[in-house]
Each structure stands twice: as C-alpha cells, then as structure tokens.
Design a protein around this motif. Structure first.
Motif, PDB file in Angstrom:
ATOM      1  N   ASP A   1       0.818  -1.218   0.000  1.00 11.40           N
ATOM      2  CA  ASP A   1       0.000   0.000   0.000  1.00 11.40           C
ATOM      3  C   ASP A   1       0.852   1.269   0.000  1.00 11.40           C
ATOM      4  O   ASP A   1       0.357   2.353  -0.301  1.00 11.40           O
ATOM      5  N   TRP A   2       2.136   1.115   0.297  1.00 13.18           N
ATOM      6  CA  TRP A   2       3.037   2.267   0.324  1.00 13.18           C
ATOM      7  C   TRP A   2       3.731   2.501  -1.016  1.00 13.18           C
ATOM      8  O   TRP A   2       4.410   3.512  -1.182  1.00 13.18           O
TER       9      TRP A   2
ATOM     10  N   LEU B   1     -10.220   4.491  -6.184  1.00 10.19           N
ATOM     11  CA  LEU B   1      -9.482   5.215  -5.148  1.00 10.19           C
ATOM     12  C   LEU B   1      -9.845   6.695  -5.114  1.00 10.19           C
ATOM     13  O   LEU B   1      -9.895   7.318  -4.031  1.00 10.19           O
ATOM     14  N   ASP B   2     -10.123   7.266  -6.274  1.00 14.47           N
ATOM     15  CA  ASP B   2     -10.423   8.696  -6.343  1.00 14.47           C
ATOM     16  C   ASP B   2     -11.758   9.074  -5.697  1.00 14.47           C
ATOM     17  O   ASP B   2     -12.023  10.261  -5.488  1.00 14.47           O
TER      18      ASP B   2
ATOM     19  N   GLU C   1       2.837   3.452  -3.952  1.00 14.29           N
ATOM     20  CA  GLU C   1       2.524   4.693  -4.675  1.00 14.29           C
ATOM     21  C   GLU C   1       1.929   5.728  -3.729  1.00 14.29           C
ATOM     22  O   GLU C   1       1.145   6.582  -4.153  1.00 14.29           O
ATOM     23  N   ALA C   2       2.332   5.674  -2.465  1.00 14.09           N
ATOM     24  CA  ALA C   2       1.799   6.592  -1.459  1.00 14.09           C
ATOM     25  C   ALA C   2       2.921   7.398  -0.835  1.00 14.09           C
ATOM     26  O   ALA C   2       4.028   6.895  -0.612  1.00 14.09           O
ATOM     27  N   ASP C   3       2.645   8.664  -0.561  1.00 17.28           N
ATOM     28  CA  ASP C   3       3.629   9.539   0.072  1.00 17.28           C
ATOM     29  C   ASP C   3       3.328   9.791   1.544  1.00 17.28           C
ATOM     30  O   ASP C   3       4.193  10.248   2.285  1.00 17.28           O
ATOM     31  N   THR C   4       2.084   9.535   1.957  1.00 18.07           N
ATOM     32  CA  THR C   4       1.688   9.783   3.337  1.00 18.07           C
ATOM     33  C   THR C   4       0.965   8.560   3.887  1.00 18.07           C
ATOM     34  O   THR C   4       0.500   7.688   3.136  1.00 18.07           O
TER      35      THR C   4
ATOM     36  N   ALA D   1      -5.722   4.771   2.384  1.00 16.69           N
ATOM     37  CA  ALA D   1      -6.764   4.745   1.354  1.00 16.69           C
ATOM     38  C   ALA D   1      -6.566   3.547   0.425  1.00 16.69           C
ATOM     39  O   ALA D   1      -7.531   2.845   0.064  1.00 16.69           O
ATOM     40  N   ARG D   2      -5.329   3.289   0.038  1.00 19.48           N
ATOM     41  CA  ARG D   2      -5.053   2.137  -0.827  1.00 19.48           C
ATOM     42  C   ARG D   2      -5.350   0.825  -0.110  1.00 19.48           C
ATOM     43  O   ARG D   2      -5.868  -0.116  -0.721  1.00 19.48           O
TER      44      ARG D   2
ATOM     45  N   GLU E   1      -1.960   8.552   5.239  1.00 22.09           N
ATOM     46  CA  GLU E   1      -3.354   8.582   4.811  1.00 22.09           C
ATOM     47  C   GLU E   1      -3.513   8.023   3.400  1.00 22.09           C
ATOM     48  O   GLU E   1      -4.475   7.303   3.116  1.00 22.09           O
ATOM     49  N   GLN E   2      -2.571   8.336   2.512  1.00 25.36           N
ATOM     50  CA  GLN E   2      -2.645   7.785   1.158  1.00 25.36           C
ATOM     51  C   GLN E   2      -2.474   6.264   1.179  1.00 25.36           C
ATOM     52  O   GLN E   2      -3.181   5.541   0.461  1.00 25.36           O
TER      53      GLN E   2
END
Length: 211
Positions: free
Chosen positions: A52-53, A81-82, A55-58, A64-65, A60-61
C-alpha cells in the motif's frame, strides 16, 4: 498498563443509495476464529501492508489504498481510489487487546457493481444493510459490533444519501479518536469527543464491547 504500538489500518464505508429510504452500507461479519473482534459485524478493511506504500507519500494515502484493496479482497467489490472521502480515525488507548490506528473512508458504491463475493477466511458473509437496520439487529442481540463500529453506525444513520454523508464528513475535522473512561452519575462510561459529528458520544463501560 503500557500500550503496545498501534497497528496502522484502514476501513472503507461503502454507501449504496436506494430509491426510498436511507442508503445501504457494505458490512462483513468477521470469522469467529479471528483474534480481534471475532464474529463482529464491521466495515471491510485491514492492516496497511507494504504494497500500500508503493505509490503513497503519506500514511493517509497508504491507508486509502489499503481500504480499497481489503474491500476487494474481502467482498469482491472494486471501488475507485479517487472516490474516497476521509471520515474518521480511531486509535484506542489503554486496552488489553491488539490496538489499531484505523483510518475510516467513505465511498459511493460503483454504478456497475456486481454481486458481492465474500471470501472464505476473510469474512463469514458480506451484505448490504442500512445503518438503522444494523443497529436494530445489534440491539436485539442478532448481531455483535464493537464500540467504534456502533458509534460510526449511529453517525451514518443520520444521512439519507451518500451526498449527505460526504458533505457531513467534509464539514467535520478528522482527528484521532481515543476513547477514555469517565465517571457519569456514578457509572463509568466510555467517552469520545463531542465535536466530531457523532450523535452518541458515550456508553456505559459494562455495556461497551471493545474487542
């Protein structure tokens, strides 16, 4: 007692608008063999995994994934996801069970959603049910749910559509909710803040199912 480190997790509240009445929510029943909240009705979700990390920078992102991935794995429902809207974040303190730092997101049911496909080992069943109907089942003893799930069902029962729920979520801050014990009229209660959109903010400790 000393708290163990909270495990990052995420859950997804999918709302399906209906022609008459409040929206349906996607809920699953946890297997009775699970160590945490065995047999309880919950929203689909789980731990935030390394994937889940990617393509995530935070956090919370990544959450969400994880919420989208876990929902698909548990029920077969693919949610974009959007479409996710942050709704809440719960992290209990001073509990004897495993602790999770859980992000809650809202999402509308996709228009082309097919039948639910609950996965063995992930959940006992998956169903669409209104918040009010699920609360009635819990009150009657036909279903079980832990304290955070019940409080979120009560909050969701206020809305007549996904749009109403989304607007409410956007109008309230997302703060970490860590319930505490407080004496009220001589009885210990489990309490949460009163400014985050929840219509019920306390429950007698001896009645609150924490895990």
């Amino acid at each position: 007692m000393t708290d163990s480190e909270a495990i990052p997790a995420a859950t997804l509240v999918v709302l399906r608008d209906v022609e008459t009445g409040p929206p349906d929510l996607l809920m699953v029943e946890r297997p009775r063999t699970m160590a945490f909240a065995a047999g309880a009705m919950v929203f689909p979700g789980g731990r935030i995994d390394p994937i889940d990390w990617e393509e995530a920078d935070t956090l919370e992102q990544a959450a969400a994934r994880a919420a989208v991935r876990e929902t698909a794995e548990e029920t077969g429902l693919e949610v974009g996801l959007d479409s996710l809207v942050p709704f809440a974040r719960w992290r209990p303190d001073n509990v004897h069970h495993r602790r999770f730092d859980t992000f809650f997101f809202l999402a509308p049911c996709p228009a082309n959603a097919g039948p639910l496909r609950p996965q063995p080992g992930e959940c006992e069943r998956a169903l669409w049910v209104s918040a009010g109907a699920m609360l009635d089942d819990i009150a009657a003893g036909h279903a079980a749910a832990i304290f955070p799930t019940i409080r979120n069902l009560e909050r969701l029962a206020q809305f007549g559509s996904f749009t109403q729920a989304r607007d409410h979520a956007l109008a309230h801050p997302v703060e970490i909710i860590s319930p505490w014990i407080e004496d009220r009229a001589g009885e210990p209660h489990l309490v949460i803040p009163d400014h985050l959109g929840y219509p019920v903010t306390s429950e007698r400790l001896d009645r609150a199912l924490r895990a």
